[in-house]
Enzyme design. Structure first.
Site, PDB file in Angstrom:
ATOM      1  N   ASP A   9       0.828  -1.210   0.000  1.00 19.88           N
ATOM      2  CA  ASP A   9       0.000   0.000   0.000  1.00 19.88           C
ATOM      3  C   ASP A   9       0.864   1.264   0.000  1.00 19.88           C
ATOM      4  O   ASP A   9       1.951   1.272   0.555  1.00 19.88           O
ATOM      5  CB  ASP A   9      -0.916  -0.015   1.240  1.00 19.88           C
ATOM      6  CG  ASP A   9      -2.031   1.015   1.138  1.00 19.88           C
ATOM      7  OD1 ASP A   9      -2.329   1.471   0.014  1.00 19.88           O
ATOM      8  OD2 ASP A   9      -2.591   1.373   2.190  1.00 19.88           O
ATOM      9  N   ASN A  57     -10.160  -2.494  -6.901  1.00 17.92           N
ATOM     10  CA  ASN A  57      -9.338  -1.636  -7.767  1.00 17.92           C
ATOM     11  C   ASN A  57      -9.962  -1.401  -9.144  1.00 17.92           C
ATOM     12  O   ASN A  57      -9.597  -0.458  -9.844  1.00 17.92           O
ATOM     13  CB  ASN A  57      -7.921  -2.209  -7.945  1.00 17.92           C
ATOM     14  CG  ASN A  57      -7.038  -2.041  -6.718  1.00 17.92           C
ATOM     15  OD1 ASN A  57      -6.091  -2.799  -6.508  1.00 17.92           O
ATOM     16  ND2 ASN A  57      -7.336  -1.041  -5.890  1.00 17.92           N
TER      17      ASN A  57
HETATM   18  C1  FPP Z   1      -1.475   0.242  -3.561  1.00 18.79           C
HETATM   19  O1  FPP Z   1      -1.116   1.589  -3.628  1.00 18.79           O
HETATM   20  C2  FPP Z   1      -0.942  -0.550  -4.632  1.00 18.79           C
HETATM   21  C3  FPP Z   1      -1.638  -1.084  -5.688  1.00 18.79           C
HETATM   22  C4  FPP Z   1      -3.081  -0.860  -5.849  1.00 18.79           C
HETATM   23  C5  FPP Z   1      -1.004  -1.886  -6.729  1.00 18.79           C
HETATM   24  C6  FPP Z   1       0.242  -2.608  -6.416  1.00 18.79           C
HETATM   25  C7  FPP Z   1       1.030  -2.780  -7.641  1.00 18.79           C
HETATM   26  C8  FPP Z   1       2.385  -2.741  -7.745  1.00 18.79           C
HETATM   27  C9  FPP Z   1       3.271  -2.615  -6.598  1.00 18.79           C
HETATM   28  C10 FPP Z   1       3.097  -2.772  -9.060  1.00 18.79           C
HETATM   29  C11 FPP Z   1       2.886  -3.907  -9.974  1.00 18.79           C
HETATM   30  C12 FPP Z   1       2.874  -5.230  -9.371  1.00 18.79           C
HETATM   31  C13 FPP Z   1       3.691  -6.253  -9.725  1.00 18.79           C
HETATM   32  C14 FPP Z   1       3.479  -7.591  -9.131  1.00 18.79           C
HETATM   33  C15 FPP Z   1       4.819  -6.060 -10.653  1.00 18.79           C
HETATM   34  P1  FPP Z   1      -2.255   2.674  -3.755  1.00 18.79           P
HETATM   35  O2  FPP Z   1      -2.329   3.077  -5.193  1.00 18.79           O
HETATM   36  O3  FPP Z   1      -3.504   2.183  -3.159  1.00 18.79           O
HETATM   37  O4  FPP Z   1      -1.637   3.832  -2.903  1.00 18.79           O
HETATM   38  P2  FPP Z   1      -2.429   4.968  -2.090  1.00 18.79           P
HETATM   39  O5  FPP Z   1      -3.205   4.248  -1.023  1.00 18.79           O
HETATM   40  O6  FPP Z   1      -1.331   5.790  -1.548  1.00 18.79           O
HETATM   41  O7  FPP Z   1      -3.280   5.682  -3.084  1.00 18.79           O
END
Ligand code: FPP
Length: 229
Positions: A9, A57
């Site tokens: 996260d 998502n």
């Molecule tokens: C949460 O941050 C993260 C995600 C929704 C996606 C996770 C994806 C990756 C780390 C990259 C690709 C994955 C792989 C396996 C290569 P958020 O966007 O919810 O952050 P926020 O809460 O600060 O908005």
């Protein structure tokens, strides 16, 4: 310690703090994924499960979903061969049929290629939601019961587990969440019944090997205390 699961996260906030577009945060987050995989291999962890895309998502803006899928495709292109060389098996859990065909094809290909590898299993949770998973398990058990294949007495926690996406995967010993949030967010609700939870303040793109080792140390101290009781 067999299995570590991670809620990655804070990519969006990491980018915002730097005045960058959110997609940049996800890109930086993909680097953390590479590091953490290495660290887990080093520690001899058998299963690493990453929450890469949740059912929820799908309600993000189209452009962000596209950027995430493109990142995932790139990761699979770059890592596909390497996973095999490192004797790592790839698995995916979630509603995989909701993913774009380009991503599904890559996943199928790499899963097939790596299916007999046994140093570690990397489990990507994609279009994953625990309530959806539990509901699907209940439905398939109900179908078996209606068809007369099982009796009600046979419906046990063990049987229920066998109908989850994770039927072949041991429950996580340790669940890590970054960005300081104290929530489970529909991730592995059934499977984390006895997991230790470690919350790390850092945003996911700042999470490095040292942070993983520290989380494992924290797990060990709790575990030792439990053993002494
Ligand atoms: C949460 O941050 C993260 C995600 C929704 C996606 C996770 C994806 C990756 C780390 C990259 C690709 C994955 C792989 C396996 C290569 P958020 O966007 O919810 O952050 P926020 O809460 O600060 O908005």
């Amino acid at each position: 310690m067999q299995h570590i699961a991670i809620i990655m996260d804070g990519n969006g906030r990491w980018a915002k703090e730097r005045g960058l577009p959110r997609a940049q945060g996800h890109r930086a987050g993909a680097e953390s994924v590479r590091e953490v995989m290495e660290a887990c291999k080093e520690l001899g962890v058998k299963y690493l499960t990453l929450y890469a895309f949740s059912s929820e998502n799908w309600s993000r803006p189209e452009a962000e979903i596209k950027a995430l899928m493109a990142l995932l495709d790139r990761f699979l292109d770059e890592k596909g061969k390497e996973l095999d060389k490192q004797n790592v098996r790839l698995q995916a859990i979630g509603q995989i049929d909701r993913l774009p065909k380009s991503t599904r094809d890559r996943l199928t290909k790499i899963q097939e290629r790596t299916k007999n590898n046994d140093s570690m299993t990397l489990v990507l949770a994609l279009s994953y939601g625990s309530r959806e998973e539990i509901t699907a398990s209940a439905r398939s058990i109900a179908e078996a019961a209606l068809a007369g294949e099982i009796t009600l007495d046979e419906i046990t926690p063990e049987l229920f587990s066998k109908h989850l996406y994770t039927s072949e995967i041991p429950d996580p010993d340790l669940l890590i969440r970054t960005s300081g949030e104290m929530r489970i967010s529909n991730f592995l609700l059934w499977q984390i019944s006895y997991s230790e939870i470690v919350i790390v303040k850092k945003m996911w793109p700042d999470f490095r090997q040292g942070d993983l080792f520290a989380a494992v140390e924290e797990y060990k101290t709790r575990h030792r205390r439990f053993g002494a009781l």
